[in-house]
Design an enzyme around this catalytic site. Sequence first.
Site, short mmCIF file in Angstrom:
data_model
loop_
_atom_site.label_atom_id
_atom_site.label_comp_id
_atom_site.label_asym_id
_atom_site.label_seq_id
_atom_site.Cartn_x
_atom_site.Cartn_y
_atom_site.Cartn_z
N ASP A 1 31.29 30.78 -19.64
CA ASP A 1 30.08 31.72 -19.80
C ASP A 1 30.69 33.13 -19.45
O ASP A 1 31.58 33.48 -19.02
CB ASP A 1 29.05 31.18 -18.57
CG ASP A 1 28.39 29.96 -18.83
OD1 ASP A 1 28.50 29.31 -20.04
OD2 ASP A 1 27.95 29.43 -17.71
N1 URA Z 1 30.14 25.12 -16.35
C1 URA Z 1 29.34 26.31 -16.39
O1 URA Z 1 28.22 26.26 -16.00
N2 URA Z 1 29.68 27.51 -16.91
C2 URA Z 1 31.01 27.79 -17.26
O2 URA Z 1 31.38 28.61 -17.81
C3 URA Z 1 31.94 26.57 -17.46
C4 URA Z 1 31.29 25.39 -16.92
#
Ligand code: URA
Length: 245
Positions: free
Chosen positions: A101
Amino acid sequence: MRLDKYLADMGCGTRSELRRRIHKGEASVDGKTVKDPGFTLKGGEEVLFAGENVSYEEKVYYMLHKPAGVISASEDKKAETVLDLIREPKRRDLFPVGRLDKDTEGLLLITNDGDLAHRLLAPGKHVDKVYEAAIDGIVTEEDVRKFSEGLVVDEMLTALPAKLEILKTETAADGNSAMENENARSFVRITIHEGKFHQIKRMFHAVGKEVIYLKRISMGPLTLDEDLAPGEYRRLTDKEIQALR
Ligand code: URA
């Protein structure tokens, strides 16, 4: 392979720039100037461009410490991407293996090796991914149990069993009088074997808690190099590449 493609693959410039510069006589093959961008290379020749030796590397692998604020995409019209962090000379066929993310930090593999990426990401492979996270609230042994059994997160996601370790909790009772109990935080390590969209945030949401910081520490045999500050990257070592394969 054509000379202009060879040089473009190695990040020496765009095909049109290269055609112009090859016409000007900036490339040589085995000591002879070659002005034809379509000159065919058979492999094993010594190629020089602008006086520099350019050897052909088929596959390249970088470990990036992704900082928060950049997106895990190859290109974007507005936002900075993880590939913008890889400086020139940069091949044009690079891509990030999977996504973190925008606000997640940590280990991201960047390569042009599609087969390896496929092997690491294929749903059936269950490659371990380890994250460290700060959680708003107190993570309990009950949460550890629920994660270990697998969670129905929502109608779109049932998470496989995951390992949740509580590293530390901070509450007002710890002597931090300025901290209200509702500001309690937990620091955890979590190992998942799949990589669905917002997986960890959704898993914590399912047990009534929110992730306030998330960092990926490892993916399969690859562990984030502690010497890399956020935004920094390095090539993988031969040993790391072998381990991934
Ligand atoms: N899980 C999440 O919620 N975000 C990420 O970036 C990776 C794993």
